[in-house]
Design a protein around this motif. Sequence first.
Motif, PDB file in Angstrom:
ATOM      1  N   LEU A  69       0.843  -1.200   0.000  1.00 29.64           N
ATOM      2  CA  LEU A  69       0.000   0.000   0.000  1.00 29.64           C
ATOM      3  C   LEU A  69       0.878   1.250   0.000  1.00 29.64           C
ATOM      4  CD1 LEU A  69      -3.047   0.930   0.313  1.00 29.64           C
ATOM      5  CD2 LEU A  69      -2.468   1.306   2.722  1.00 29.64           C
ATOM      6  N   GLY A  72       2.379   1.785  -3.341  1.00 33.56           N
ATOM      7  CA  GLY A  72       1.429   2.023  -4.415  1.00 33.56           C
ATOM      8  C   GLY A  72       1.221   0.849  -5.342  1.00 33.56           C
ATOM      9  N   ALA A  91       4.479   5.746   5.299  1.00 36.70           N
ATOM     10  CA  ALA A  91       3.319   6.025   4.448  1.00 36.70           C
ATOM     11  C   ALA A  91       3.181   7.523   4.190  1.00 36.70           C
ATOM     12  CB  ALA A  91       2.055   5.466   5.105  1.00 36.70           C
ATOM     13  N   VAL A  96       1.025   8.721   1.296  1.00 35.33           N
ATOM     14  CA  VAL A  96      -0.044   7.720   1.462  1.00 35.33           C
ATOM     15  C   VAL A  96      -0.634   7.933   2.855  1.00 35.33           C
ATOM     16  CG1 VAL A  96      -0.551   5.249   1.712  1.00 35.33           C
ATOM     17  CG2 VAL A  96       0.998   6.047  -0.102  1.00 35.33           C
ATOM     18  N   TYR A  97      -1.967   8.045   2.917  1.00 37.05           N
ATOM     19  CA  TYR A  97      -2.637   8.354   4.185  1.00 37.05           C
ATOM     20  C   TYR A  97      -3.605   7.212   4.520  1.00 37.05           C
ATOM     21  CZ  TYR A  97      -0.447  12.719   3.033  1.00 37.05           C
ATOM     22  OH  TYR A  97       0.504  13.645   2.701  1.00 37.05           O
ATOM     23  N   PRO A  98      -3.113   6.230   5.270  1.00 35.40           N
ATOM     24  CA  PRO A  98      -3.880   4.991   5.491  1.00 35.40           C
ATOM     25  C   PRO A  98      -5.205   5.223   6.204  1.00 35.40           C
ATOM     26  CG  PRO A  98      -1.570   4.709   6.073  1.00 35.40           C
ATOM     27  CD  PRO A  98      -1.777   6.181   5.881  1.00 35.40           C
ATOM     28  N   THR A 245      -6.945   1.272   3.154  1.00 34.76           N
ATOM     29  CA  THR A 245      -6.878   1.967   1.865  1.00 34.76           C
ATOM     30  C   THR A 245      -6.075   3.253   2.018  1.00 34.76           C
ATOM     31  OG1 THR A 245      -8.965   3.109   2.354  1.00 34.76           O
ATOM     32  CG2 THR A 245      -9.105   1.045   1.117  1.00 34.76           C
ATOM     33  N   ASN A 246      -5.686   3.810   0.883  1.00 38.77           N
ATOM     34  CA  ASN A 246      -4.985   5.096   0.870  1.00 38.77           C
ATOM     35  C   ASN A 246      -6.042   6.195   0.907  1.00 38.77           C
ATOM     36  OD1 ASN A 246      -3.391   7.324   0.536  1.00 38.77           O
ATOM     37  ND2 ASN A 246      -2.704   6.806  -1.543  1.00 38.77           N
TER      38      ASN A 246
END
Length: 282
Positions: A69, A72, A91, A96-98, A245-246
Amino acid sequence: MRTGVKLAVGALLVVAALGLAGAAQSLVIKGSTTVLPIAQLIAEEFAAIHPTAVISVQGGGSGTGIAALIDGTTHIATSSRAMKPSEWEKAVANEVYPYHWLVANDALAVVVHPTNPVSRITFAQLRAIYTGEIRNWKDLGSRDQPIVVVSRDTASGTFESFKELVLENKEVTAPVALFQPSNAAVAETVGRTPGAIGYVGLGYLNPTLKALPVARDAGGPFLEPTPDAVVAGIYPIARPLFMITNGFPTGLILEFIMFVLSDRGQRTVEEAGFVPIRKICG
């Protein structure tokens, strides 16, 4: 587990070099082998109502899914644990922001071979076994037989949960521990090895395994790994299962997540042997 259905899902899988950009009707799901049966069954049902979608469902472990994740290379990471602070830092550094979605609950079942006469076990005894202090079943009042320690590999969320909840964050240092790449491999190894002990998610229990009631200490209570015990919050090795999810997703990813959380999706969670996150209507 519905093994036949899993095989049918396999026909849907497209495991290729992943270029997620521009793959509007593709959906890649990767990570926890605990969550894998849930993801596979739901992917099959989701594909039936989205026949043009190409869905890839892969295992590899929670750490592998989370790394994908962050890199990407997956749309959804499946995980049997929440992300670690170090993973959050990586992240965010990668923009990327879980977003964690609770999709099911689980219990870690401590399992032995069905012929093993041991009937219950404490956390202290498990720690002694997995750190090599106890190496023979006779030290637990059972028969004279070496203990074969079976564990998940360190990339596994299942391993992280067992280490935190049972081993008090001690490492597995038993001299002949067998580290396995999946819950299925742990179940298979314990099921064919009379002296073995291991731990698996609820969905991997089967007649080749004997699940031991566990207790935090010798005074009990000793509890079996059942859905009712998880719902009641009394089983001591219970844990949440996630899809990550991102950010808040859109499009096909959001539709899949909503499907997992729907009554139909939660019924599938139950059919896979795990515990739904809420009461299912109808």
